[in-house]
Design a protein around this motif. Structure first.
Motif, short mmCIF file in Angstrom:
data_model
loop_
_atom_site.label_atom_id
_atom_site.label_comp_id
_atom_site.label_asym_id
_atom_site.label_seq_id
_atom_site.Cartn_x
_atom_site.Cartn_y
_atom_site.Cartn_z
N GLY A 151 -18.26 52.77 44.23
CA GLY A 151 -17.62 53.30 43.04
C GLY A 151 -16.18 53.70 43.29
O GLY A 151 -15.74 53.86 44.43
N ILE A 152 -15.43 53.86 42.20
CA ILE A 152 -14.05 54.35 42.30
C ILE A 152 -13.95 55.66 41.53
O ILE A 152 -14.69 55.90 40.58
CB ILE A 152 -13.01 53.33 41.80
N TYR A 153 -13.00 56.51 41.96
CA TYR A 153 -12.91 57.86 41.43
C TYR A 153 -11.42 58.21 41.29
O TYR A 153 -10.89 59.06 42.01
CB TYR A 153 -13.61 58.81 42.41
N PRO B 201 -19.42 51.45 39.31
CA PRO B 201 -19.42 52.90 39.10
C PRO B 201 -18.00 53.46 39.05
O PRO B 201 -17.11 53.04 39.81
CB PRO B 201 -20.18 53.44 40.31
N LEU B 202 -17.80 54.43 38.16
CA LEU B 202 -16.48 55.02 37.95
C LEU B 202 -16.62 56.44 37.46
O LEU B 202 -17.44 56.73 36.58
CB LEU B 202 -15.72 54.19 36.90
N ASP C 241 -19.91 56.56 48.91
CA ASP C 241 -20.43 56.11 47.62
C ASP C 241 -19.28 55.79 46.67
O ASP C 241 -19.35 54.82 45.91
CB ASP C 241 -21.32 57.19 47.00
N PHE C 242 -18.25 56.64 46.71
CA PHE C 242 -17.05 56.46 45.88
C PHE C 242 -15.81 56.61 46.75
O PHE C 242 -15.79 57.43 47.66
CB PHE C 242 -16.98 57.55 44.78
N ILE C 243 -14.80 55.80 46.46
CA ILE C 243 -13.50 56.01 47.06
C ILE C 243 -12.60 56.65 46.01
O ILE C 243 -12.51 56.19 44.88
CB ILE C 243 -12.88 54.71 47.64
#
Length: 390
Positions: free
Chosen positions: A173-175, A222-223, A72-74
């Motif tokens: 998303g990115i995280y 997304p973030l 979902d997020f990297i």
């Protein structure tokens, strides 16, 4: 027939070498294409430094693999080079995951600096320009993991990382983490007088990352912004309304900026204060549920107290290998996921093995539209097992 994944990565690398240009062009494509949206009905699958259980961490290939496996997020760690470029790299030293020690031209770059209250010796990111960092080759951190990709990939920039997410065929998303900001601000200076945190946010805004959690813009891009430094999170809150996550270490460790223990900073008063700036916590999982002799013991009330303050909880790090699995789980990573999601009630998980978490979630809590006969059988089996214990 689909070519093997390793062949695809090798071809990408070859193109990079032949054309001497960034492996991933900066986002310029139409972001107007309607993409499959981010799932928000179950805990987030957060690819910790990419799918680094398979491929060396923080590399383009590790992030591509994580997306392919259903992340979902990297997640990434952001540091700065000597000339102020923002890069994706976890350690402030290059020693453990690059070939810097074998590079004779850099043999005189070893230094000793204070990092988070301790003296550390090594080759530091802040003593190399971006051009020099790009010549280094990345390797696997752990010797018991697959070594076949060592030396095949290079360090990437924050912008290249963003490009990977934006150019994915679905919404990913990115995280990113503001990594060691006290250290970076001490050793790297920008001509315009801005701080590391300012440059970090500038990059996000440049590529359209803005908006509160679950807002229309957030759902498109997304973030989560994360940091172990509470003052950094307070500072960036003045620059962007994007959601932020406060990272929590072992309770005895002290924060790099306020010099408080994480025990102090997770008190109810502290959670009430930090909830003005963040939407969640990212705790080390053994802080949430301590272990003794490699067995889990009674859980703390951190998840319940965080939820009481309307804060999400995204613990780290879930790893499939026996070296990391507590004995309660009998060498079964699915059992660990089940405990943390269904017993502890966490809202996201940082994992080195994106694929295994995704497979577990697809079996145990598939999207209602995608529910398969197999997943229904799994639910029936779970219901039966509950009654067998009565």
């Amino acid at each position: 027939m689909r070519p093997p994944l390793c062949t695809i990565y090798f071809l990408l690398l070859l193109l990079h070498v032949v054309f001497a240009r960034p492996l991933f062009p900066l986002p310029s494509k139409t972001n107007e294409i309607e993409k499959r949206p981010l799932q928000t009905f179950r805990p987030y699958n957060i690819a910790h430094r990419g799918s680094n259980g398979e491929i060396p961490e923080e590399t383009a290939a590790a992030y591509l693999r994580a997306i392919e496996e259903g992340a979902d997020f990297i997640e990434t760690d952001i540091l700065a080079s000597k000339d102020g470029a923002l890069i994706c790299f976890h350690d402030v030293t290059l020693d453990d995951t690059t070939d810097v020690a074998s590079r004779k031209e850099f043999s005189n770059r070893r230094r000793t600096y204070e990092v988070e209250w301790f003296n550390v010796t090594g080759w530091f990111v802040v003593d190399f320009t971006l051009e020099e960092l790009k010549t280094l080759k990345v390797k696997q951190r752990y010797p018991f993991r697959d070594q076949q990709y060592n030396g095949k990939f290079s360090i990437i920039t924050f912008e290249e990382f963003i490009s990977i997410a934006l150019d994915a065929s679905r919404t990913v998303g990115i995280y990113p983490e503001i990594k060691d900001p006290v250290f970076i601000n001490k050793h790297v200076k920008w001509d315009d007088g801005k701080k590391f945190e300012d440059k970090f946010v500038d990059t996000l805004l440049k590529y359209g990352y803005r908006g509160q959690y679950m807002s229309e813009n957030w759902l498109k891009q997304p973030l989560f912004i994360q940091s172990f430094a509470p003052t950094s999170l307070v500072h960036v809150s003045k620059l962007t309304d994007s959601p932020k996550i406060f990272l929590i270490d072992d309770i005895s460790v002290r924060t790099q900026d306020t010099n408080q223990s994480y025990w102090e900073i997770t008190s109810d008063d502290s959670l009430a204060y930090i909830s003005n700036y963040v939407v969640g916590l990212g705790p080390w999982k053994d802080t949430v549920v301590p272990a003794s002799k490699n067995y889990l013991i009674a859980p703390t009330d951190l998840v319940a107290r965080a939820h009481a303050h309307n804060l999400q909880v995204h613990p780290y790090t879930y790893r499939n290998e026996n070296q990391f699995l507590h004995l309660n789980f009998h060498q079964d990573p699915y059992a660990e996921y089940d405990f943390w999601i269904n017993t502890m009630g966490v809202d996201g998980l940082f994992t080195d093995f994106t694929g295994s978490l995704h497979r577990y979630q697809e079996l145990s809590s598939p999207h209602p539209k995608d529910e398969t006969a197999n997943s229904i059988l799994v639910k029936i089996a779970q219901m039966i097992s509950q009654y067998e214990g009565l």
